[in-house]
Enzyme design. Structure first.
Site, short mmCIF file in Angstrom:
data_model
loop_
_atom_site.label_atom_id
_atom_site.label_comp_id
_atom_site.label_asym_id
_atom_site.label_seq_id
_atom_site.Cartn_x
_atom_site.Cartn_y
_atom_site.Cartn_z
N ALA A 1 0.80 -1.22 0.00
CA ALA A 1 0.00 0.00 0.00
C ALA A 1 0.84 1.27 0.00
CB ALA A 1 -0.93 0.00 1.21
N PHE B 1 -3.03 1.16 5.01
CA PHE B 1 -3.87 0.57 6.05
C PHE B 1 -3.31 0.80 7.45
CE2 PHE B 1 -5.06 -1.69 2.25
CZ PHE B 1 -6.44 -1.79 2.37
N ASP C 1 -6.10 -1.58 -5.79
CA ASP C 1 -6.50 -0.28 -6.35
C ASP C 1 -6.40 -0.21 -7.88
OD1 ASP C 1 -3.71 0.07 -6.80
OD2 ASP C 1 -3.48 1.06 -4.85
N HIS D 1 -4.16 -10.43 -3.17
CA HIS D 1 -5.29 -10.16 -2.27
C HIS D 1 -6.59 -9.94 -3.04
CE1 HIS D 1 -2.46 -8.84 1.24
NE2 HIS D 1 -2.51 -10.14 1.08
N CYS E 1 -30.93 -12.50 -9.10
CA CYS E 1 -31.56 -13.04 -7.89
C CYS E 1 -31.74 -12.03 -6.77
CB CYS E 1 -30.77 -14.25 -7.38
SG CYS E 1 -29.16 -13.82 -6.66
N LEU F 1 10.41 6.18 -1.35
CA LEU F 1 9.98 5.62 -2.63
C LEU F 1 10.04 6.63 -3.77
CD1 LEU F 1 6.96 3.52 -1.35
CD2 LEU F 1 8.71 2.62 -2.90
#
Length: 252
Positions: free
Chosen positions: A27, A38, A107, A122, A157, A237
């Protein structure tokens, strides 16, 4: 040349000489796109009730809890743009320097950046499945309803539609995990990017590369349990991938 530049230069050299380079993303890379992580200091789980968002028992009992909480986080994704990390990884793949991309993220930004070999361990909201029958549909087909916080219902349904994201209490997609393990076994270089390495079994993937004789590089703001085993460790990063963009001549 600064100490950071020396590390970045070493990283670029490792990518150039790798025979099978694989990226594993969490993330942290998407916070650069304005998406909350998170478990960070301002992460999603610091907000009230968000621990219930991906609880499968809660979803089956009251799907409106998920759709209310996910209205912006998941169904506002179309407004988000790939970060420099997403873009450079796509560029490295296009240059033949990145063999595969494993992601914990849900994402869809890797795909939006142009990455093709994306393994989503995930799950993914790109498909939504009926909880009552075999009906499936796309993210695009449910987003207009979900964006209001309402529960999208199956046209066949009438049961709630659930994104094919792995919720807590569900098994991870077996095919994706198997493929991710195979790629990590083949990797002579694994780039761990923006992951706290706390959610298993995905967090064990770097061990597979190390045990198979490969090297692991970690770029993450917070420490991880695997730092002492990493061949290189960086914290920024954006700075790291700005360097790599220039080093590999990638246009973003």
């Amino acid at each position: 040349m600064s100490e950071n530049d020396k590390v970045y230069e070493q990283l670029a050299a490792m990518i150039r000489t790798a025979n099978h380079c694989v990226a594993f993303t969490g993330a942290g890379i998407s916070t650069l796109s304005g998406i909350r992580d998170f478990r960070g200091k301002n992460g999603l789980y610091t907000l009230p009730e968000t621990d219930k968002m991906f609880d499968i028992e809660v979803f089956y009992q009251t799907p409106s809890v998920y759709y209310g909480l996910a209205r912006d986080f998941i169904y506002g994704l179309q407004e988000k743009e790939p970060s420099i990390v997403h873009q450079v990884l796509s560029g490295l793949e296009a240059q033949g320097k990145l063999a595969a991309l494993i992601t914990q993220n849900i994402d869809l930004l890797h795909q939006k950046a142009g990455s093709r070999h994306v393994i989503e361990v995930h799950g993914s909201p790109s498909r939504h499945s009926c909880t009552g029958c075999s009906y499936t549909t796309s993210f695009e087909d449910v987003v207009s309803v979900a964006r209001t916080g309402e529960v999208p219902l199956c046209p066949r349904c009438g049961h709630a539609l659930k994104p094919d994201i792995t919720f807590f209490g569900e098994a991870l997609p077996a095919a994706a995990i198997t493929e991710a393990q195979l790629e990590c076994r083949r990797a002579d270089l694994l780039l761990v990017l923006g992951s706290s390495l706390t959610v298993y079994p995905a967090a064990a993937l770097p061990q597979i590369t190390l045990q198979s004789g490969g090297s692991v590089v970690i770029v993450n703001e917070q420490p991880t349990y695997f730092d002492s085993y990493a061949a290189l460790r960086c914290t920024d990063l954006a700075e790291t991938f700005t360097y790599l963009r220039q080093a590999f001549g990638i246009e973003v």
